[in-house]
Every structure is written in C-alpha cells, then in structure tokens.
Motif scaffolding. Structure first.
Motif, PDB file in Angstrom:
ATOM      1  N   GLY A 173       0.807  -1.218   0.000  1.00 31.71           N
ATOM      2  CA  GLY A 173       0.000   0.000   0.000  1.00 31.71           C
ATOM      3  C   GLY A 173       0.839   1.267   0.000  1.00 31.71           C
ATOM      4  O   GLY A 173       0.447   2.283  -0.588  1.00 31.71           O
ATOM      5  N   ASP A 174       2.016   1.193   0.614  1.00 31.30           N
ATOM      6  CA  ASP A 174       2.917   2.347   0.672  1.00 31.30           C
ATOM      7  C   ASP A 174       3.795   2.464  -0.572  1.00 31.30           C
ATOM      8  O   ASP A 174       4.659   3.349  -0.647  1.00 31.30           O
ATOM      9  N   GLY A 175       3.607   1.556  -1.522  1.00 30.99           N
ATOM     10  CA  GLY A 175       4.401   1.602  -2.744  1.00 30.99           C
ATOM     11  C   GLY A 175       5.809   1.087  -2.569  1.00 30.99           C
ATOM     12  O   GLY A 175       6.708   1.430  -3.355  1.00 30.99           O
ATOM     13  N   LYS A 176       6.040   0.259  -1.567  1.00 28.05           N
ATOM     14  CA  LYS A 176       7.377  -0.298  -1.320  1.00 28.05           C
ATOM     15  C   LYS A 176       7.482  -1.685  -1.943  1.00 28.05           C
ATOM     16  O   LYS A 176       8.005  -1.829  -3.047  1.00 28.05           O
ATOM     17  N   LEU A 177       7.011  -2.730  -1.277  1.00 29.22           N
ATOM     18  CA  LEU A 177       6.946  -4.021  -1.956  1.00 29.22           C
ATOM     19  C   LEU A 177       6.055  -3.867  -3.188  1.00 29.22           C
ATOM     20  O   LEU A 177       4.988  -3.247  -3.118  1.00 29.22           O
ATOM     21  N   ALA A 178       6.494  -4.445  -4.299  1.00 29.11           N
ATOM     22  CA  ALA A 178       5.712  -4.321  -5.539  1.00 29.11           C
ATOM     23  C   ALA A 178       4.482  -5.217  -5.502  1.00 29.11           C
ATOM     24  O   ALA A 178       3.427  -4.855  -6.034  1.00 29.11           O
ATOM     25  N   ALA A 179       4.620  -6.389  -4.864  1.00 30.85           N
ATOM     26  CA  ALA A 179       3.501  -7.343  -4.820  1.00 30.85           C
ATOM     27  C   ALA A 179       3.780  -8.412  -3.781  1.00 30.85           C
ATOM     28  O   ALA A 179       4.926  -8.609  -3.340  1.00 30.85           O
ATOM     29  N   THR A 180       2.724  -9.086  -3.380  1.00 34.27           N
ATOM     30  CA  THR A 180       2.838 -10.281  -2.555  1.00 34.27           C
ATOM     31  C   THR A 180       1.808 -11.273  -3.080  1.00 34.27           C
ATOM     32  O   THR A 180       1.018 -10.949  -3.965  1.00 34.27           O
ATOM     33  N   VAL A 181       1.831 -12.477  -2.558  1.00 31.92           N
ATOM     34  CA  VAL A 181       0.876 -13.505  -2.973  1.00 31.92           C
ATOM     35  C   VAL A 181       0.112 -13.948  -1.733  1.00 31.92           C
ATOM     36  O   VAL A 181       0.709 -14.398  -0.756  1.00 31.92           O
ATOM     37  N   PHE A 182      -1.203 -13.774  -1.772  1.00 24.08           N
ATOM     38  CA  PHE A 182      -2.036 -14.091  -0.615  1.00 24.08           C
ATOM     39  C   PHE A 182      -2.144 -15.593  -0.420  1.00 24.08           C
ATOM     40  O   PHE A 182      -2.560 -16.332  -1.309  1.00 24.08           O
ATOM     41  N   GLN A 183      -1.743 -16.036   0.755  1.00 27.77           N
ATOM     42  CA  GLN A 183      -1.942 -17.411   1.187  1.00 27.77           C
ATOM     43  C   GLN A 183      -2.832 -17.369   2.418  1.00 27.77           C
ATOM     44  O   GLN A 183      -2.494 -16.726   3.411  1.00 27.77           O
ATOM     45  N   ASP A 184      -3.949 -18.035   2.364  1.00 25.94           N
ATOM     46  CA  ASP A 184      -4.946 -17.951   3.425  1.00 25.94           C
ATOM     47  C   ASP A 184      -4.617 -18.898   4.576  1.00 25.94           C
ATOM     48  O   ASP A 184      -5.150 -20.004   4.668  1.00 25.94           O
ATOM     49  N   GLY A 185      -3.720 -18.461   5.460  1.00 28.15           N
ATOM     50  CA  GLY A 185      -3.328 -19.281   6.598  1.00 28.15           C
ATOM     51  C   GLY A 185      -4.489 -19.573   7.532  1.00 28.15           C
ATOM     52  O   GLY A 185      -4.628 -20.689   8.039  1.00 28.15           O
ATOM     53  N   TYR A 186      -5.311 -18.571   7.762  1.00 26.90           N
ATOM     54  CA  TYR A 186      -6.466 -18.770   8.648  1.00 26.90           C
ATOM     55  C   TYR A 186      -7.418 -19.806   8.038  1.00 26.90           C
ATOM     56  O   TYR A 186      -7.901 -20.697   8.730  1.00 26.90           O
ATOM     57  N   GLY A 187      -7.640 -19.686   6.730  1.00 28.47           N
ATOM     58  CA  GLY A 187      -8.503 -20.651   6.046  1.00 28.47           C
ATOM     59  C   GLY A 187      -7.934 -22.061   6.096  1.00 28.47           C
ATOM     60  O   GLY A 187      -8.671 -23.042   6.261  1.00 28.47           O
ATOM     61  N   GLN A 188      -6.617 -22.171   5.970  1.00 36.27           N
ATOM     62  CA  GLN A 188      -5.973 -23.479   6.066  1.00 36.27           C
ATOM     63  C   GLN A 188      -6.172 -24.073   7.460  1.00 36.27           C
ATOM     64  O   GLN A 188      -6.473 -25.261   7.612  1.00 36.27           O
ATOM     65  N   GLY A 189      -6.005 -23.237   8.480  1.00 33.40           N
ATOM     66  CA  GLY A 189      -6.172 -23.703   9.848  1.00 33.40           C
ATOM     67  C   GLY A 189      -7.587 -24.174  10.130  1.00 33.40           C
ATOM     68  O   GLY A 189      -7.802 -25.238  10.733  1.00 33.40           O
ATOM     69  N   GLU A 190      -8.564 -23.390   9.695  1.00 33.30           N
ATOM     70  CA  GLU A 190      -9.972 -23.772   9.881  1.00 33.30           C
ATOM     71  C   GLU A 190     -10.281 -25.107   9.210  1.00 33.30           C
ATOM     72  O   GLU A 190     -10.899 -25.993   9.809  1.00 33.30           O
ATOM     73  N   ALA A 191      -9.868 -25.228   7.952  1.00 36.35           N
ATOM     74  CA  ALA A 191     -10.163 -26.447   7.197  1.00 36.35           C
ATOM     75  C   ALA A 191      -9.464 -27.657   7.816  1.00 36.35           C
ATOM     76  O   ALA A 191     -10.047 -28.744   7.909  1.00 36.35           O
ATOM     77  N   ALA A 192      -8.210 -27.475   8.253  1.00 39.10           N
ATOM     78  CA  ALA A 192      -7.469 -28.586   8.869  1.00 39.10           C
ATOM     79  C   ALA A 192      -8.161 -29.060  10.143  1.00 39.10           C
ATOM     80  O   ALA A 192      -8.243 -30.268  10.405  1.00 39.10           O
ATOM     81  N   PHE A 193      -8.649 -28.114  10.931  1.00 35.12           N
ATOM     82  CA  PHE A 193      -9.315 -28.481  12.183  1.00 35.12           C
ATOM     83  C   PHE A 193     -10.607 -29.249  11.897  1.00 35.12           C
ATOM     84  O   PHE A 193     -10.897 -30.261  12.542  1.00 35.12           O
ATOM     85  N   GLU A 194     -11.373 -28.780  10.920  1.00 35.34           N
ATOM     86  CA  GLU A 194     -12.625 -29.456  10.571  1.00 35.34           C
ATOM     87  C   GLU A 194     -12.372 -30.872  10.076  1.00 35.34           C
ATOM     88  O   GLU A 194     -13.095 -31.809  10.432  1.00 35.34           O
ATOM     89  N   VAL A 195     -11.320 -31.043   9.273  1.00 35.97           N
ATOM     90  CA  VAL A 195     -10.974 -32.379   8.788  1.00 35.97           C
ATOM     91  C   VAL A 195     -10.529 -33.269   9.950  1.00 35.97           C
ATOM     92  O   VAL A 195     -10.907 -34.447  10.031  1.00 35.97           O
ATOM     93  N   ALA A 196      -9.745 -32.714  10.876  1.00 40.15           N
ATOM     94  CA  ALA A 196      -9.267 -33.484  12.027  1.00 40.15           C
ATOM     95  C   ALA A 196     -10.426 -33.964  12.895  1.00 40.15           C
ATOM     96  O   ALA A 196     -10.430 -35.104  13.367  1.00 40.15           O
ATOM     97  N   VAL A 197     -11.407 -33.106  13.094  1.00 45.25           N
ATOM     98  CA  VAL A 197     -12.571 -33.476  13.914  1.00 45.25           C
ATOM     99  C   VAL A 197     -13.348 -34.609  13.240  1.00 45.25           C
ATOM    100  O   VAL A 197     -13.732 -35.588  13.886  1.00 45.25           O
ATOM    101  N   LYS A 198     -13.572 -34.500  11.940  1.00 46.21           N
ATOM    102  CA  LYS A 198     -14.280 -35.567  11.213  1.00 46.21           C
ATOM    103  C   LYS A 198     -13.522 -36.882  11.300  1.00 46.21           C
ATOM    104  O   LYS A 198     -14.108 -37.945  11.551  1.00 46.21           O
ATOM    105  N   ALA A 199     -12.211 -36.814  11.092  1.00 41.32           N
ATOM    106  CA  ALA A 199     -11.391 -38.032  11.143  1.00 41.32           C
ATOM    107  C   ALA A 199     -11.404 -38.647  12.540  1.00 41.32           C
ATOM    108  O   ALA A 199     -11.473 -39.873  12.691  1.00 41.32           O
TER     109      ALA A 199
END
Length: 321
Positions: A269-295
C-alpha cells in the motif's frame, strides 16, 4: 424421637449424602463430560507447529484456537521451533496422551517423515497442514495450498514488470521445506519461458527477515545489476526491501514476496513491496481443524483440500486489507 434414635438417623443421613457425592466424583473421573455436540466424550487434538516465530504460522494457530473454542474441543499445542526432531517428539507425546487426532504443520519435508509413521502406527488420524511431508500418502489428509502456483505467480509478475529481460535474485525458504521446494519449482517454471531473465544470485534466508536483510546487503556489494528480488515469503521480502531502501535503490529494484502478512500488505500500500501472494493461513487452519474433527469421529474425509493463492498488488489491495 429419643435421643439415641435421633443420633442414628443423623448419622445415616450423612452417610447417604457422602455416598451421593462420591458417586458424582466417579462419573467425572471416568471422562463422561459432554463435548460440543453433547453426550459424547470431549475430543482431544494435538497440533505441532513448525515455528511460532513466523507470523504466517500464527494465522494458522489463531484459526485452530478459534475453532477449538467454538466446538468445545481440547487443543494441545507444541512449537517445533524449526526443528524436525522437536516435531517428532511432539507426536510421540500426543500418542502417549491418547489424543483423538493430530495436526502436523511440518518444518522439514523429509525430516518429519517419522512423525507420520508413528501416528499411523498408533492408529491416530494425522492431518498435514500448510507444508507437506515426503510420505504424504500415508497421512490421513492434507490441507494447504499449491506452492508451485505461488512461485509461478510471483515470478510471472516480476517477469512482466521487467519486460521479459533483466537480472533477478531469489531468496529461498529453508532448504528441504516443502514450500521452498514447491515455490522454487514455480519460480523456475516461469524462468524457462523468459530466456533473457538471468538469475544472478540465490540463497536461503530461512523465512527470516533479519537473515534476508543481511543476505541482500552482501548481494548489493557484489552485484550492481540486480533488477528484482524474488523472496519466497514476506518476512524475507520485507528484510530485502529494507536493505534496498537503505542503499537508495528502491527505484531500481523490484521486491516481491508471498503470504500477504499485514506488514507486507501495508508495504504494498505504501508503494514499497511491488507485490505479494495471498496465502490464506487462517482458512488453512480452519479447514485442517474441521478435517481433524471428522477423522477423529471416524467420518470419511477428503485426501486433499487446496486453498487457492492470489496475487496482491496495489490495484486489488483493498480486497485483502
């Protein structure tokens, strides 16, 4: 009532009260407390994080804690501190505690292979989240993102910004980490399509901002023709940019990263880093927990759950902030 009979009645009543109290304690000790669904034993899930010094991994931790609280499930957490042997010890500890499922966020793709073997031998479901292990086919499930795509997204962005020619330096994640392996493959996939882009330097900085800062200081002293620095995570990208800025070369060198952590989004946003790539860590954590509970409950689960990566630039920044 005579005094003797009255005393006997009081003693008898006290005995009955004590027996009732003891009966209640036995029920509690037998582990019959209700879970989130009521009426069943409370599930217990063990989780081993690769390194809680990493801001992105904390996103996964936050998601797991939120889901555990929401569902009333006990979560036993351990920090691997970037050591495969620590994570193997965590799994051994979880097995001895008779957890119902294990979530493993592996630091080393090859070094944590025994952790999976031990969980399988103990017949405990093991869910791999975010990074992969070499014997992934033996795990119950994998939840994460395709790191090859992340590497392709960041390098393709740089290649286009450079007009298909120039000199790039690549800052790798820890050698042997599955994300480093995948992102390197993605970086190189793109470079094969741009023969006029040269890699003039590449080395690991172990996901660490300070290490990347020092590494780029050395690079700038030995290379005066770097056009872009491609970092395989945001911590390293931010460290690299700090060095580039201190050298007064922020208008000459493009710096990109991966993960879209808050500091990186602010930097874009400040014009420093040109870009990043969004990785949804929170989404990964939620999905992993749901899979663990089912298993843990003996339900069928998908072998693989992918959460997509997305390129973040100033143009679409608001969608991610």
């Amino acid at each position: 009532m005579k005094k003797g009979k009255l005393l006997s009645f009081i003693v008898f009543t006290l005995i009955l009260s004590l027996m009732a109290g003891c009966s209640g304690n036995i029920d509690q000790a037998s582990g019959t407390d209700e879970g989130a669904d009521g009426g069943e034993d409370k599930l217990k899930i063990g989780v081993s994080y690769q390194n809680l010094q990493n801001e992105f991994i904390i996103n996964i931790q936050n998601a797991l804690n939120d889901k555990a609280e929401e569902l009333g499930i006990e979560l036993i957490e351990s920090d691997g501190q970037g050591k495969a042997e620590e994570q193997i010890a965590h799994i051994e500890n979880f097995i001895s505690q008779k957890v119902d499922a294990i979530i493993l966020n592996p630091y080393d793709k090859f070094g944590t292979v025994p952790a999976v073997e031990k969980a399988v031998a103990a017949d405990i479901p093991i869910i791999i989240v975010n990074s992969q292990v070499d014997n992934l086919e033996k795990a119950t499930a994998f939840v994460g993102s395709d790191d090859v795509i992340a590497g392709e997204l960041e390098m393709e962005y740089v290649a286009k910004k450079l007009g298909g020619e120039g000199n790039v330096a690549i800052i790798h994640g820890p050698n042997g980490n599955s994300a480093e392996i995948g992102r390197t493959e993605g970086n190189k996939n793109v470079l094969e399509q741009y023969p006029d882009i040269n890699v003039v330097a590449e080395q690991t900085a172990n996901w660490d901002r300070a290490q990347a800062l020092s590494l780029v200081e050395n690079w700038l002293q030995s290379h005066d023709d770097i056009s872009a620095i491609v970092a395989q995570n945001d911590e390293m990208a931010l460290g690299a940019y700090n060095t580039v800025e201190a050298a007064g070369k922020e208008d000459e060198i493009i710096v990109v990263g991966i993960d879209a952590i808050p500091d990186a989004l602010n930097s874009v946003g400040d014009g420093k880093l040109a870009a990043t790539v969004f990785q949804d860590g929170y989404g990964q954590g939620e999905a992993a927990f749901e899979v663990a509970v089912k298993a843990a409950r003996g339900e069928e689960v998908e072998d693989t759950t992918y959460i997509p990566f997305q390129l973040v630039t100033q143009e679409n920044l608001d969608e991610f902030k």
